[in-house]
Design an enzyme around this catalytic site. Structure first.
Site, short mmCIF file in Angstrom:
data_model
loop_
_atom_site.label_atom_id
_atom_site.label_comp_id
_atom_site.label_asym_id
_atom_site.label_seq_id
_atom_site.Cartn_x
_atom_site.Cartn_y
_atom_site.Cartn_z
N HIS A 217 5.03 37.28 -74.86
CA HIS A 217 5.64 38.34 -75.80
C HIS A 217 4.58 39.43 -76.35
O HIS A 217 3.79 39.08 -77.14
CB HIS A 217 6.12 37.56 -76.86
CG HIS A 217 6.99 38.45 -77.92
ND1 HIS A 217 7.24 39.95 -77.66
CD2 HIS A 217 7.95 37.93 -78.87
CE1 HIS A 217 8.09 40.21 -78.64
NE2 HIS A 217 8.63 39.12 -79.27
N THR B 22 15.75 35.58 -81.20
CA THR B 22 15.48 34.59 -82.41
C THR B 22 16.74 33.90 -83.22
O THR B 22 17.62 34.85 -83.42
CB THR B 22 14.26 35.39 -83.22
OG1 THR B 22 13.31 35.27 -82.87
CG2 THR B 22 14.16 34.54 -84.63
N ASN C 51 7.23 44.53 -79.72
CA ASN C 51 7.98 44.21 -81.26
C ASN C 51 6.87 43.99 -82.26
O ASN C 51 7.49 43.42 -83.12
CB ASN C 51 8.96 43.39 -80.90
CG ASN C 51 10.16 43.60 -80.19
OD1 ASN C 51 10.12 44.80 -79.74
ND2 ASN C 51 10.96 42.72 -79.84
N ASN D 254 8.46 46.20 -86.42
CA ASN D 254 7.29 45.60 -87.46
C ASN D 254 6.35 46.63 -87.30
O ASN D 254 5.04 46.23 -87.74
CB ASN D 254 6.91 44.09 -86.73
CG ASN D 254 7.83 43.21 -86.77
OD1 ASN D 254 8.57 43.15 -87.73
ND2 ASN D 254 8.26 42.56 -85.81
N TYR E 48 3.98 42.36 -82.71
CA TYR E 48 3.53 41.22 -82.74
C TYR E 48 1.80 41.19 -82.34
O TYR E 48 1.50 42.45 -81.78
CB TYR E 48 4.27 40.08 -82.13
CG TYR E 48 5.56 39.81 -82.88
CD1 TYR E 48 5.67 39.42 -84.23
CD2 TYR E 48 6.94 40.01 -82.21
CE1 TYR E 48 6.99 39.40 -84.95
CE2 TYR E 48 8.01 39.96 -82.92
CZ TYR E 48 8.02 39.73 -84.12
OH TYR E 48 9.37 39.54 -84.88
C1 8OZ Z 1 14.48 39.03 -84.84
C2 8OZ Z 1 14.21 38.27 -86.01
C3 8OZ Z 1 12.79 37.56 -85.81
C4 8OZ Z 1 12.02 37.61 -84.96
C5 8OZ Z 1 11.36 39.99 -81.82
C6 8OZ Z 1 10.87 37.64 -82.12
O1 8OZ Z 1 11.69 41.00 -82.38
C7 8OZ Z 1 11.59 38.48 -82.58
C8 8OZ Z 1 12.37 38.63 -83.74
C9 8OZ Z 1 13.61 39.24 -83.86
O2 8OZ Z 1 10.66 40.05 -80.64
#
Ligand code: 8OZ
Length: 368
Positions: A178, A25, A181, A238, A183
């Site tokens: 994806h 990112t 992480n 996250n 999400y």
């Molecule tokens: C760093 C900052 C914002 C998003 C991920 C898409 O960790 C990200 C991400 C990484 O997969």
């Protein structure tokens, strides 16, 4: 024994070497539209066997950060088209990472200031980035609302439409789903963020349902051989956690094995951090063995904190591809540098997120 520099087949993708640019990112796409500068950045790195784009939102609902690109509007697709053309011109291969952030968002980024969506209405103890007057600022993520089961087919369809557009309109060689992480898809997988009582929560099978529906829809539309997936069994990124990741991911990998995917991309340990987490042990070799035992033929891609020695040893012990992140930010010619054992430029953290060419397209190559 193969080396990092030998070609390899990943599904339908014939790759010149086993060195992959990890998704990174960079927050340089104002209004979520990829720019000419991004085309330059990716084409500078085209000697990687495979480039994976930064995470790219499949819908506005899937947006969680300022100035990250999307894949749902004509201008966004046109923007990506100039990126893929520049990479192909430089003889590279590039797949786009399909992203829905779920609860890792802020209402300012959502349509009409709506709440972000999630498996359950549990706020993530994490931050997102809003860029105000050009200045990136970390803010708490907003309280999400739980998705209705009736909304889930629409989300699956949105992934599928984004994958089709990626291939047909933007000229990508494939897509990476994806599912890592913390999400949306990872939020469904892991029990800390999924407390649903319907068919999408509770048992492992139920928590993996949305992910597998998405993978089937995407691979059905564009071909499994052009579809990869990224998973992070134990990352704390996250604010997601599962107390029993081994059986959870064992199930997921056995299911994925039947879908003839191009590759499986595994983040080992804490994303961008420690590879070994004593409080979250995980057996990655057993995971790969499960996938192979269930007939999985996709390339096995490993990621997180690899240097050349560790990467060669991973290739020697059964990995097919190694993804490098920060090293690719600072070294557009990383493949050549690794091949020659040349020193690497150090990445500048201050320019990772947001800004322009500085710390983006101005890292020197060996010949400069
Ligand atoms: C760093 C900052 C914002 C998003 C991920 C898409 O960790 C990200 C991400 C990484 O997969």
């Amino acid at each position: 024994m193969p080396s990092l520099f030998d070609p390899v087949q990943a599904g339908d993708l014939q790759l010149a070497n086993r060195i992959v640019m990890a998704p990174l990112t960079r927050n340089r796409a104002p209004d979520a539209i990829p720019t000419a500068l991004m085309a330059e950045y990716y084409s500078q790195r085209a000697s990687a066997g495979l480039l994976i784009t930064e995470a790219t939102a499949i819908s506005q609902q899937g947006q969680g950060y300022s100035d990250v690109p999307g894949l749902y509007g004509t201008e966004q697709l046109d923007g990506w088209k100039q990126v893929t053309e520049a990479v192909h011109e430089a003889d590279g291969k590039i797949v786009v990472q399909l992203w829905h952030v779920g609860r890792v968002s802020h209402h300012d980024l959502q349509e009409h200031g709506a709440a972000p969506v999630a498996p359950s209405a549990i706020t993530a103890k994490t931050k997102t980035v809003l860029i105000k007057d050009g200045v990136p600022t970390f803010v708490d993520t907003s309280e999400p609302r739980a998705l209705d089961a009736e909304e889930l087919p629409g989300i699956v369809h949105t992934y599928q439409a984004a994958a089709r557009n990626a291939m047909v309109s933007a000229g990508f060689d494939g897509v990476e789903i994806h599912a890592a992480n913390g999400y949306l898809l990872d939020q469904f997988l892991k029990s800390s963020s999924n407390q649903r009582t319907d068919d999408y929560g509770g048992s492992i099978k139920n928590r993996a349902r949305l992910l597998l529906e998405v993978v089937r829809a995407v691979s059905g539309a564009i071909g499994g051989g052009r579809t990869g997936i990224r998973l992070s069994p134990v990352t704390p990124a996250n604010d997601v956690h599962d107390p029993h990741p081994q059986p959870l991911f064992d199930y997921v990998l056995r299911q994925l094995a039947t879908l003839d995917l191009a590759y499986i991309h595994i983040i080992e340990g804490a994303t961008g951090g420690a590879r070994d987490m004593p409080d979250r042990p995980f057996d990655y070799a057993a995971l790969q063995a499960s996938y192979r035992a269930a007939g999985g033929k996709g390339a096995w891609m490993v990621n997180n904190g690899y240097d050349e020695a560790l990467a060669e040893s991973a290739i020697g012990s059964g990995a097919d591809l190694v993804a490098f992140g920060k090293a690719f930010i600072a070294n557009p010619d990383l493949v050549q540098r690794l091949r020659r054992n040349a020193p690497l430029n150090a990445p500048d953290k201050a320019t990772f997120y947001g800004g322009g060419a500085e710390g983006y397209t101005d890292y020197p190559t060996l010949s400069n």
